[in-house]
Design an enzyme around this catalytic site. Structure first.
Site, PDB file in Angstrom:
ATOM      1  N   GLY A  13       0.823  -1.216   0.000  1.00 30.28           N
ATOM      2  CA  GLY A  13       0.000   0.000   0.000  1.00 30.28           C
ATOM      3  C   GLY A  13       0.853   1.260   0.000  1.00 30.28           C
ATOM      4  N   ASP A  59      -4.463 -12.866   2.335  1.00 26.67           N
ATOM      5  CA  ASP A  59      -5.422 -12.066   3.100  1.00 26.67           C
ATOM      6  C   ASP A  59      -5.168 -12.324   4.581  1.00 26.67           C
ATOM      7  OD1 ASP A  59      -7.631 -11.071   4.468  1.00 26.67           O
ATOM      8  OD2 ASP A  59      -8.989 -11.456   2.795  1.00 26.67           O
ATOM      9  N   TYR A 148     -14.799   1.394   9.551  1.00 20.75           N
ATOM     10  CA  TYR A 148     -13.364   1.683   9.688  1.00 20.75           C
ATOM     11  C   TYR A 148     -13.049   2.095  11.127  1.00 20.75           C
ATOM     12  CZ  TYR A 148      -8.859   3.942   8.513  1.00 20.75           C
ATOM     13  OH  TYR A 148      -7.537   4.317   8.442  1.00 20.75           O
ATOM     14  N   LYS A 152     -10.856  -0.116  13.848  1.00 18.12           N
ATOM     15  CA  LYS A 152      -9.582   0.357  14.414  1.00 18.12           C
ATOM     16  C   LYS A 152      -9.664   0.458  15.934  1.00 18.12           C
ATOM     17  CE  LYS A 152      -6.991   0.996  10.688  1.00 18.12           C
ATOM     18  NZ  LYS A 152      -5.685   0.377  10.479  1.00 18.12           N
ATOM     19  N   TYR A 162      -3.560  -8.102  24.260  1.00 14.90           N
ATOM     20  CA  TYR A 162      -2.374  -8.964  24.106  1.00 14.90           C
ATOM     21  C   TYR A 162      -1.247  -8.478  25.014  1.00 14.90           C
ATOM     22  CZ  TYR A 162      -3.523 -12.450  20.613  1.00 14.90           C
ATOM     23  OH  TYR A 162      -4.041 -13.553  19.986  1.00 14.90           O
TER      24      TYR A 162
HETATM   25  P1  NAD Z   1      -3.545   1.686   1.383  1.00 15.14           P
HETATM   26  O1  NAD Z   1      -4.946   1.339   1.024  1.00 15.14           O
HETATM   27  O2  NAD Z   1      -2.688   2.329   0.343  1.00 15.14           O
HETATM   28  O3  NAD Z   1      -2.753   0.436   1.939  1.00 15.14           O
HETATM   29  C1  NAD Z   1      -3.359  -0.597   2.639  1.00 15.14           C
HETATM   30  C2  NAD Z   1      -2.730  -1.917   2.176  1.00 15.14           C
HETATM   31  O4  NAD Z   1      -3.311  -2.988   2.935  1.00 15.14           O
HETATM   32  C3  NAD Z   1      -3.008  -2.214   0.703  1.00 15.14           C
HETATM   33  O5  NAD Z   1      -1.843  -2.627   0.060  1.00 15.14           O
HETATM   34  C4  NAD Z   1      -4.037  -3.337   0.751  1.00 15.14           C
HETATM   35  O6  NAD Z   1      -4.010  -4.154  -0.397  1.00 15.14           O
HETATM   36  C5  NAD Z   1      -3.632  -4.057   2.023  1.00 15.14           C
HETATM   37  N1  NAD Z   1      -4.702  -4.837   2.634  1.00 15.14           N
HETATM   38  C6  NAD Z   1      -5.950  -4.420   2.963  1.00 15.14           C
HETATM   39  N2  NAD Z   1      -6.657  -5.436   3.496  1.00 15.14           N
HETATM   40  C7  NAD Z   1      -5.814  -6.520   3.522  1.00 15.14           C
HETATM   41  C8  NAD Z   1      -5.961  -7.854   3.975  1.00 15.14           C
HETATM   42  N3  NAD Z   1      -7.116  -8.299   4.490  1.00 15.14           N
HETATM   43  N4  NAD Z   1      -4.902  -8.679   3.861  1.00 15.14           N
HETATM   44  C9  NAD Z   1      -3.735  -8.258   3.334  1.00 15.14           C
HETATM   45  N5  NAD Z   1      -3.552  -6.995   2.891  1.00 15.14           N
HETATM   46  C10 NAD Z   1      -4.583  -6.130   2.984  1.00 15.14           C
HETATM   47  O7  NAD Z   1      -3.662   2.640   2.679  1.00 15.14           O
HETATM   48  P2  NAD Z   1      -2.521   3.451   3.457  1.00 15.14           P
HETATM   49  O8  NAD Z   1      -2.856   4.877   3.388  1.00 15.14           O
HETATM   50  O9  NAD Z   1      -1.177   2.993   3.043  1.00 15.14           O
HETATM   51  O10 NAD Z   1      -2.812   2.984   4.947  1.00 15.14           O
HETATM   52  C11 NAD Z   1      -2.016   1.989   5.573  1.00 15.14           C
HETATM   53  C12 NAD Z   1      -2.435   1.847   7.019  1.00 15.14           C
HETATM   54  O11 NAD Z   1      -2.292   3.080   7.705  1.00 15.14           O
HETATM   55  C13 NAD Z   1      -3.899   1.423   7.184  1.00 15.14           C
HETATM   56  O12 NAD Z   1      -4.000   0.516   8.248  1.00 15.14           O
HETATM   57  C14 NAD Z   1      -4.591   2.713   7.544  1.00 15.14           C
HETATM   58  O13 NAD Z   1      -5.737   2.501   8.332  1.00 15.14           O
HETATM   59  C15 NAD Z   1      -3.507   3.457   8.313  1.00 15.14           C
HETATM   60  N6  NAD Z   1      -3.728   4.902   8.230  1.00 15.14           N
HETATM   61  C16 NAD Z   1      -3.386   5.597   7.116  1.00 15.14           C
HETATM   62  C17 NAD Z   1      -3.650   6.970   7.060  1.00 15.14           C
HETATM   63  C18 NAD Z   1      -3.283   7.804   5.869  1.00 15.14           C
HETATM   64  O14 NAD Z   1      -3.566   9.002   5.882  1.00 15.14           O
HETATM   65  N7  NAD Z   1      -2.638   7.288   4.844  1.00 15.14           N
HETATM   66  C19 NAD Z   1      -4.267   7.598   8.137  1.00 15.14           C
HETATM   67  C20 NAD Z   1      -4.621   6.840   9.237  1.00 15.14           C
HETATM   68  C21 NAD Z   1      -4.327   5.489   9.288  1.00 15.14           C
END
Ligand code: NAD
Ligand code: UDP
Length: 315
Positions: A13, A59, A148, A152, A162
């Protein structure tokens, strides 16, 4: 010398890819686990040949198995853009609940440190401003965003359980809106939405009256914060974000300063869209010496360069 190994769920991601790069650069071996539901193989193309990099397409809600020693598990798998999680509500709930339990179990079995990517969304539509880590939030458990937010919140509860039950060495970070070059142009998040619209000569879509605020953090600053929390933080949550707060209309103006005037069209504000959001980062600043360095203008320019490349446009 045996290298330490880190497992990064969501490694394909937006944030996950930058983490893979950073840990490889710091001399770690990296196992990225991703089901590509919102991630992209393209993100990892430059890492696939790296001798210390492994990718598992899986997954994590169905299980998480990694052979060999693991020193850290970073749980970043989850759709993160409102467009994505509203399109995948059940998968989002599953990865926050079952996926988090699976990642925690892996950390427990391996005796590894665990870090949860939580979010400012756990504060909901906050009544305290700026938000400190002690704020308990104002979240709807039944609104569309709850898939969401509540996933979280469950993930944070599971992480603490844990820690208390098994003495797993855990960390929690609450990430505020982060942006950068690898965001997908079409995942609906506001920074890339506006930049992509301006690049295509389309009007900028402002939801509501544009008076709602967000605080935008450049991805490199976030990654530095994550490394510091992992290495030197304690088990209580850390806000990681840029405290400079902008209205969405101000963001639209900054994009126009970069790319020229654009028409603005107004769209209805999505349900439960938080009216304001600004991290109080005193804890990370005072305990870890961390604070963001990249200002919005510089971050937007870097993001724009990445977006042009993704869209196949000249630099
Ligand atoms: P993103 O959607 O680009 O990346 C998420 C990744 O997780 C993707 O590659 C997706 O394919 C993978 N994924 C989702 N469900 C999955 C599953 N069941 N099994 C395996 N892989 C799975 O989003 P991001 O912006 O890179 O966010 C990454 C993390 O950071 C997330 O947990 C998100 O909640 C958290 N986050 C991001 C932001 C932001 O502003 N970017 C803000 C708050 C929290
Ligand atoms: N937003 C907007 N136009 C868009 C996309 C988003 O005005 O094309 C607004 C959205 O309503 C929210 C803010 O920008 O108030 C940030 O939205 P984003 O989806 O990036 O993140 P989040 O709501 O999760 O903070």
């Amino acid at each position: 010398m045996v290298k330490q190994r880190v497992v990064i769920t969501g490694g394909a991601g937006f944030v996950g890819t930058s983490l893979c790069e950073r840990f490889l650069a710091d001399g770690w071996a990296v196992v990225a686990v991703d089901n590509l539901c919102t991630g992209r193989m393209d993100n990892l193309a430059h890492l696939r040949q790296h001798p210390d990099f492994q990718l598992q397409i899986a997954d994590v809600s169905d299980g998480l198995t990694v052979a060999g020693e693991v020193a850290a598990v970073l749980h970043f798998a989850s759709p993160a853009s409102p467009f994505d999680y509203l399109a995948m509500p059940i998968a989002t709930l599953r990865v926050g609940s079952a996926g988090t339990l699976n990642a925690l179990e892996l950390a427990k079995i391996k005796g590894a440190r665990f870090l949860l990517a939580s979010t400012s969304e756990i504060y909901g539509d906050p009544l305290e401003h700026p938000q400190r880590e002690s704020y308990l939030g104002n979240v709807s458990s039944i609104g569309p965003r709850s898939v969401y937010d509540e996933a979280k919140r469950f993930a944070e509860a599971a992480t603490m359980a844990y820690r208390r039950s098994f003495a797993t060495d855990t960390r929690i970070i609450r990430i505020f809106n982060t942006y950068g070059p690898r965001l997908k142009p079409d995942d609906g998040r506001v920074v890339t939405a506006f930049l992509a619209q301006a690049l295509r000569g389309e009007p900028l879509t402002v939801f509501g009256d544009g008076g709602q605020t967000r605080s935008f953090c450049y991805v490199d600053d976030l990654v530095e914060g994550i490394v510091r929390v992992l290495e030197r933080g304690d088990g209580m949550p850390y806000n990681l974000g840029n405290p400079n707060e902008f209205t969405i209309m101000e963001l639209a103006e900054r994009v126009q300063e970069l790319l020229g005037p654009q028409r603005i069209i107004y769209r209805p504000l999505p349900a439960d869209d938080p009216k304001q959001r600004q991290p109080d980062i005193r804890r990370a600043r005072e305990e870890l010496g961390w604070e963001p360095k990249v200002q919005l203008r510089e971050g937007l320019e870097k993001t724009l360069a990445g977006l042009r490349a993704t869209l196949g446009l000249p630099a």
